[in-house]
Design a protein around this motif. Sequence first.
Motif, short mmCIF file in Angstrom:
data_model
loop_
_atom_site.label_atom_id
_atom_site.label_comp_id
_atom_site.label_asym_id
_atom_site.label_seq_id
_atom_site.Cartn_x
_atom_site.Cartn_y
_atom_site.Cartn_z
N ALA A 19 30.38 -17.89 10.55
CA ALA A 19 31.39 -17.00 9.97
C ALA A 19 32.22 -17.79 8.98
O ALA A 19 32.56 -18.96 9.23
CB ALA A 19 32.28 -16.41 11.06
N LEU A 20 32.56 -17.15 7.86
CA LEU A 20 33.49 -17.74 6.90
C LEU A 20 34.89 -17.34 7.32
O LEU A 20 35.20 -16.14 7.39
CB LEU A 20 33.19 -17.23 5.49
CG LEU A 20 34.17 -17.69 4.40
CD1 LEU A 20 34.17 -19.20 4.26
CD2 LEU A 20 33.84 -17.02 3.07
N GLU A 56 32.88 -26.63 8.34
CA GLU A 56 32.56 -27.14 7.02
C GLU A 56 33.41 -26.44 5.97
O GLU A 56 33.39 -25.20 5.90
CB GLU A 56 31.08 -26.92 6.70
CG GLU A 56 30.12 -27.60 7.67
CD GLU A 56 28.69 -27.18 7.43
OE1 GLU A 56 27.92 -28.02 6.94
OE2 GLU A 56 28.36 -26.02 7.70
N PRO A 57 34.15 -27.17 5.13
CA PRO A 57 34.93 -26.53 4.07
C PRO A 57 34.03 -25.70 3.17
O PRO A 57 32.96 -26.16 2.74
CB PRO A 57 35.54 -27.72 3.32
CG PRO A 57 35.57 -28.83 4.33
CD PRO A 57 34.34 -28.64 5.16
N THR A 73 36.79 -21.98 5.57
CA THR A 73 35.90 -22.87 6.33
C THR A 73 34.73 -22.08 6.88
O THR A 73 34.91 -20.98 7.43
CB THR A 73 36.67 -23.52 7.51
OG1 THR A 73 37.81 -24.22 7.00
CG2 THR A 73 35.79 -24.48 8.28
N MET A 74 33.53 -22.63 6.72
CA MET A 74 32.36 -22.04 7.35
C MET A 74 32.24 -22.63 8.76
O MET A 74 32.11 -23.85 8.92
CB MET A 74 31.09 -22.34 6.55
CG MET A 74 29.84 -21.70 7.13
SD MET A 74 29.92 -19.87 7.16
CE MET A 74 29.83 -19.53 5.38
N LEU A 87 41.51 -13.82 15.19
CA LEU A 87 42.73 -14.44 15.70
C LEU A 87 43.23 -15.52 14.73
O LEU A 87 44.43 -15.64 14.49
CB LEU A 87 42.47 -15.05 17.08
CG LEU A 87 43.68 -15.61 17.82
CD1 LEU A 87 44.72 -14.51 18.06
CD2 LEU A 87 43.26 -16.22 19.15
N ALA A 88 42.31 -16.29 14.15
CA ALA A 88 42.70 -17.35 13.23
C ALA A 88 43.29 -16.79 11.94
O ALA A 88 44.23 -17.36 11.37
CB ALA A 88 41.50 -18.24 12.91
N GLU A 89 42.74 -15.67 11.47
CA GLU A 89 43.16 -15.13 10.18
C GLU A 89 44.37 -14.22 10.27
O GLU A 89 45.19 -14.18 9.34
CB GLU A 89 42.00 -14.37 9.54
CG GLU A 89 40.85 -15.26 9.11
CD GLU A 89 39.74 -14.49 8.42
OE1 GLU A 89 38.93 -15.12 7.72
OE2 GLU A 89 39.66 -13.25 8.60
N THR A 90 44.48 -13.46 11.36
CA THR A 90 45.53 -12.44 11.44
C THR A 90 46.49 -12.62 12.61
O THR A 90 47.52 -11.94 12.66
CB THR A 90 44.91 -11.03 11.53
OG1 THR A 90 44.28 -10.88 12.82
CG2 THR A 90 43.88 -10.82 10.43
#
Length: 220
Positions: free
Chosen positions: A45-46, A136-137, A144-145, A183-186
């Motif tokens: 996932a990106l 991975e950036p 991050t991938m 969770l990381a994004e929002t």
Amino acid sequence: MSKALNEKPNAEPLPAAASAGVILNGRYLPPPEDKDGKIWVRTSALIHAGAEDLYNMWRDVEAAPLWQEQIEKVTRTGEATSHWVMRSAANDKDKNKDRDKTIEWDSEVLRDEPGRRIAWKSIGGESDNAGEVVFEPAPGGRGTMVTVLQEFRMRKLASAWETIVGRNPKQAVIENLRHFKALAETGEIPRTQGQPHGPRGMIAGIKKSMYGEEIPTPPG
């Protein structure tokens, strides 16, 4: 190139292609074939967040119940070890059946590369699994991938796993990465439980069971 995960002392070594980080000509090598009681899954996932932040979020094992399905509690037992408790996925129709059943196991981190990679394996208990996650950036600084590879040795535990967990392990890994991304994004995980919908036909009912739609969404 990442090295393959080590397994238990008396087990055969994993093939070199087992690593989530093995790349050939710019592409990840396919995960090993499911056979001999082993189930493999890899998903990516990106995620629009920094690799260091995502590493820290994943490495905080005691917070795993916030985004991993049915994980009731994780207790850190050492610098690299932890104890995991997974709760039954009993639904409303049989809310008393298997409700108090759990699967428990201990896990050990094998490789810990801050901001880049975490590899782990179970070291005892009712779940025989190993896995790794690679951060991975993405090109152009677009986040991050995150790539996850996990192996489950089912054998005699297969029926017990399906009875208690209520979802195919492969689908569970995919869903957990989706929850991690949200969770990381929002800061929260979208949920559909409790939302109204019209009558569902037979095919929709089969898909509901197959994809584990009745499994509670982690709290986030």
